[in-house]
Design a protein around this motif. Structure first.
Motif, PDB file in Angstrom:
ATOM      1  N   GLY A 124       0.808  -1.204   0.000  1.00  0.00           N
ATOM      2  CA  GLY A 124       0.000   0.000   0.000  1.00  0.00           C
ATOM      3  C   GLY A 124       0.848   1.264   0.000  1.00  0.00           C
ATOM      4  O   GLY A 124       2.062   1.223  -0.175  1.00  0.00           O
ATOM      5  N   CYS A 125       0.187   2.410   0.195  1.00  0.00           N
ATOM      6  CA  CYS A 125       0.834   3.725   0.222  1.00  0.00           C
ATOM      7  C   CYS A 125       1.563   4.015  -1.094  1.00  0.00           C
ATOM      8  O   CYS A 125       2.516   4.789  -1.123  1.00  0.00           O
ATOM      9  N   GLY A 126       1.123   3.356  -2.169  1.00  0.00           N
ATOM     10  CA  GLY A 126       1.733   3.600  -3.473  1.00  0.00           C
ATOM     11  C   GLY A 126       3.075   2.946  -3.679  1.00  0.00           C
ATOM     12  O   GLY A 126       3.724   3.155  -4.699  1.00  0.00           O
ATOM     13  N   PHE A 169      -1.290  -6.021   1.626  1.00  0.00           N
ATOM     14  CA  PHE A 169      -0.010  -5.920   2.308  1.00  0.00           C
ATOM     15  C   PHE A 169       0.410  -4.462   2.467  1.00  0.00           C
ATOM     16  O   PHE A 169       0.233  -3.634   1.578  1.00  0.00           O
ATOM     17  N   ARG A 170       0.986  -4.176   3.633  1.00  0.00           N
ATOM     18  CA  ARG A 170       1.593  -2.872   3.883  1.00  0.00           C
ATOM     19  C   ARG A 170       2.976  -3.099   4.492  1.00  0.00           C
ATOM     20  O   ARG A 170       3.133  -3.954   5.369  1.00  0.00           O
ATOM     21  N   SER A 171       3.944  -2.339   4.033  1.00  0.00           N
ATOM     22  CA  SER A 171       5.226  -2.344   4.730  1.00  0.00           C
ATOM     23  C   SER A 171       5.003  -1.763   6.121  1.00  0.00           C
ATOM     24  O   SER A 171       3.977  -1.128   6.397  1.00  0.00           O
ATOM     25  N   GLN A 172       5.970  -1.965   7.002  1.00  0.00           N
ATOM     26  CA  GLN A 172       5.826  -1.396   8.342  1.00  0.00           C
ATOM     27  C   GLN A 172       5.721   0.125   8.288  1.00  0.00           C
ATOM     28  O   GLN A 172       4.917   0.721   9.018  1.00  0.00           O
ATOM     29  N   GLN A 177       2.169   4.904   8.552  1.00  0.00           N
ATOM     30  CA  GLN A 177       1.720   6.098   7.833  1.00  0.00           C
ATOM     31  C   GLN A 177       0.201   6.217   7.817  1.00  0.00           C
ATOM     32  O   GLN A 177      -0.348   7.329   7.874  1.00  0.00           O
ATOM     33  N   VAL A 178      -0.497   5.076   7.762  1.00  0.00           N
ATOM     34  CA  VAL A 178      -1.960   5.117   7.713  1.00  0.00           C
ATOM     35  C   VAL A 178      -2.586   4.949   9.091  1.00  0.00           C
ATOM     36  O   VAL A 178      -3.791   4.741   9.216  1.00  0.00           O
ATOM     37  N   GLY A 179      -1.761   5.042  10.147  1.00  0.00           N
ATOM     38  CA  GLY A 179      -2.284   5.031  11.508  1.00  0.00           C
ATOM     39  C   GLY A 179      -2.221   3.695  12.210  1.00  0.00           C
ATOM     40  O   GLY A 179      -2.746   3.550  13.322  1.00  0.00           O
ATOM     41  N   GLN A 185      -1.314  -7.147  11.233  1.00  0.00           N
ATOM     42  CA  GLN A 185      -1.500  -8.268  10.319  1.00  0.00           C
ATOM     43  C   GLN A 185      -1.251  -7.898   8.858  1.00  0.00           C
ATOM     44  O   GLN A 185      -0.800  -8.738   8.067  1.00  0.00           O
ATOM     45  N   HIS A 186      -1.506  -6.662   8.490  1.00  0.00           N
ATOM     46  CA  HIS A 186      -1.236  -6.229   7.108  1.00  0.00           C
ATOM     47  C   HIS A 186       0.255  -6.350   6.783  1.00  0.00           C
ATOM     48  O   HIS A 186       0.614  -6.592   5.627  1.00  0.00           O
ATOM     49  N   THR A 187       1.119  -6.171   7.773  1.00  0.00           N
ATOM     50  CA  THR A 187       2.566  -6.190   7.508  1.00  0.00           C
ATOM     51  C   THR A 187       3.097  -7.611   7.315  1.00  0.00           C
ATOM     52  O   THR A 187       4.248  -7.789   6.939  1.00  0.00           O
ATOM     53  N   TYR A 188       2.251  -8.610   7.544  1.00  0.00           N
ATOM     54  CA  TYR A 188       2.606 -10.012   7.302  1.00  0.00           C
ATOM     55  C   TYR A 188       2.031 -10.529   5.983  1.00  0.00           C
ATOM     56  O   TYR A 188       2.326 -11.654   5.576  1.00  0.00           O
ATOM     57  N   GLY A 189       1.181  -9.735   5.364  1.00  0.00           N
ATOM     58  CA  GLY A 189       0.462 -10.230   4.191  1.00  0.00           C
ATOM     59  C   GLY A 189      -0.736 -11.074   4.569  1.00  0.00           C
ATOM     60  O   GLY A 189      -1.333 -11.736   3.725  1.00  0.00           O
TER      61      GLY A 189
END
Length: 245
Positions: A124-126, A169-172, A177-179, A185-189
Motif C-alpha cells: 500500500g501507500c503507493g 499488504f503494507r510495509s511497516q 503512515q496510515v495510523g 496483520q497487514h505487515t505479514y500479508g
C-alpha cells in the motif's frame, strides 16, 4: 518364423504395451502455478497436501481456522468436501482429478486467483511490492496467496458477487503512515480490507465468519465503519457489533 509364432509374438507385444500403459498412467494436468500428481485423502502428508490446504482452507467450516501443515486430517477432509459441494462436485473428501480441475480453473498462472490479483493485494501507500514487512518478502507472498484463496471462498459464499480489496499488504512504514502500529496483520500479508457489496458491509463480515478467518473487524468496531478487515491470525478475534458479530 511360422505364421503362428509371428502372431503370438505380436500378441505378446500388445499385451506388454498394455501393461506398461497401465503401470504408467498419463501425466497429471500441467498447471503453470502448481500441479498435483496424485490423489490426496485422509492420512496423506507432504508438500502437495500443504498446497491443497492453502486453497481449500476457507471451506473447513464455520469458525474453523484450519492449519496449513501438510497433514491431511479431518479438517482438511471436511474442507475438501465443502469445497467440492460449493462448486457442484461429488463431495467425497478426496482430492482427485475433478477437484484439481476446479482449482486450476480458479488459479491463474502467476499463482493469484481468478478474482483477485497481486496488484490489488501488494504494498500500500503507493509503494507496491512485498518488502519492508514483518516477515520476508517470500513469506508475505505466500501469506497473500492464502489470503486470496480465502477471499475466493468468501466471494463464493456471498453468491459469487464481485468483492473489492481496498488494502492488502503494507510495509511497516506504510502501516504506520496510515495510523497502524507498524507490526499489524497487514505487515505479514495476512490481512485484506474489503469494500461493501450490494447489501452493505454486514454480509461480508457475516459470511467471513464461515471462511476460517482468525481476525474479523467491521462496522461498529472503532475506525472500521467503512470497510471489513479480515486476517489469518491464529485463534479468534472478531468484532463487528453493528453486524451482530
Amino acid at each position: 518364423m511360422s505364421l503362428l509364432r509371428r502372431a503370438l509374438a505380436a500378441l505378446a507385444l500388445v499385451v506388454t504395451s498394455l501393461v506398461v500403459v497401465a503401470a504408467n498412467p498419463p501425466a497429471a494436468h500441467a498447471d503453470e502455478c502448481y500441479s498435483w500428481s496424485r490423489n490426496l485423502s485422509s492420512g496423506a502428508t507432504g508438500a502437495d497436501v500443504t498446497e491443497l490446504q492453502a486453497r481449500v482452507a476457507g471451506w473447513a467450516g464455520s469458525g474453523v481456522n484450519m492449519g496449513v501443515d501438510g497433514s491431511f486430517g479431518p479438517q482438511t477432509e471436511q474442507a475438501v468436501r465443502n469445497f467440492q459441494a460449493a462448486y457442484g462436485l461429488g463431495a467425497d473428501g478426496v482430492a482427485g482429478a475433478a477437484t484439481y480441475a476446479k482449482i486450476y480453473e480458479l488459479q491463474d498462472a502467476d499463482c493469484s486467483t481468478a478474482h483477485f490479483d497481486w496488484a490489488e493485494v501488494s504494498g500500500g501507500c503507493g509503494q507496491g511490492g512485498y518488502s519492508g514487512g514483518s516477515v520476508s518478502a517470500a513469506q508475505v507472498q505466500e501469506n497473500l496467496k492464502r489470503s486470496m484463496w480465502k477471499a475466493e471462498a468468501l466471494r463464493q459464499r456471498l453468491g459469487n458477487v464481485p468483492l473489492t480489496v481496498n488494502s492488502g499488504f503494507r510495509s511497516q512504514a506504510c502501516d504506520r503512515q496510515v495510523g497502524g502500529s507498524g507490526t499489524g496483520q497487514h505487515t505479514y500479508g495476512n490481512a485484506l480490507d474489503f469494500a461493501a457489496v450490494s447489501g452493505g458491509f454486514c454480509p461480508v463480515a457475516q459470511q467471513a465468519t464461515h471462511v476460517g478467518y482468525g481476525g474479523i473487524f467491521g462496522p461498529g468496531y472503532p475506525d472500521h465503519d467503512d470497510h471489513v478487515h479480515v486476517d489469518l491470525r491464529g485463534g479468534r478475534s472478531w468484532s463487528a457489533p453493528n453486524c451482530g458479530i
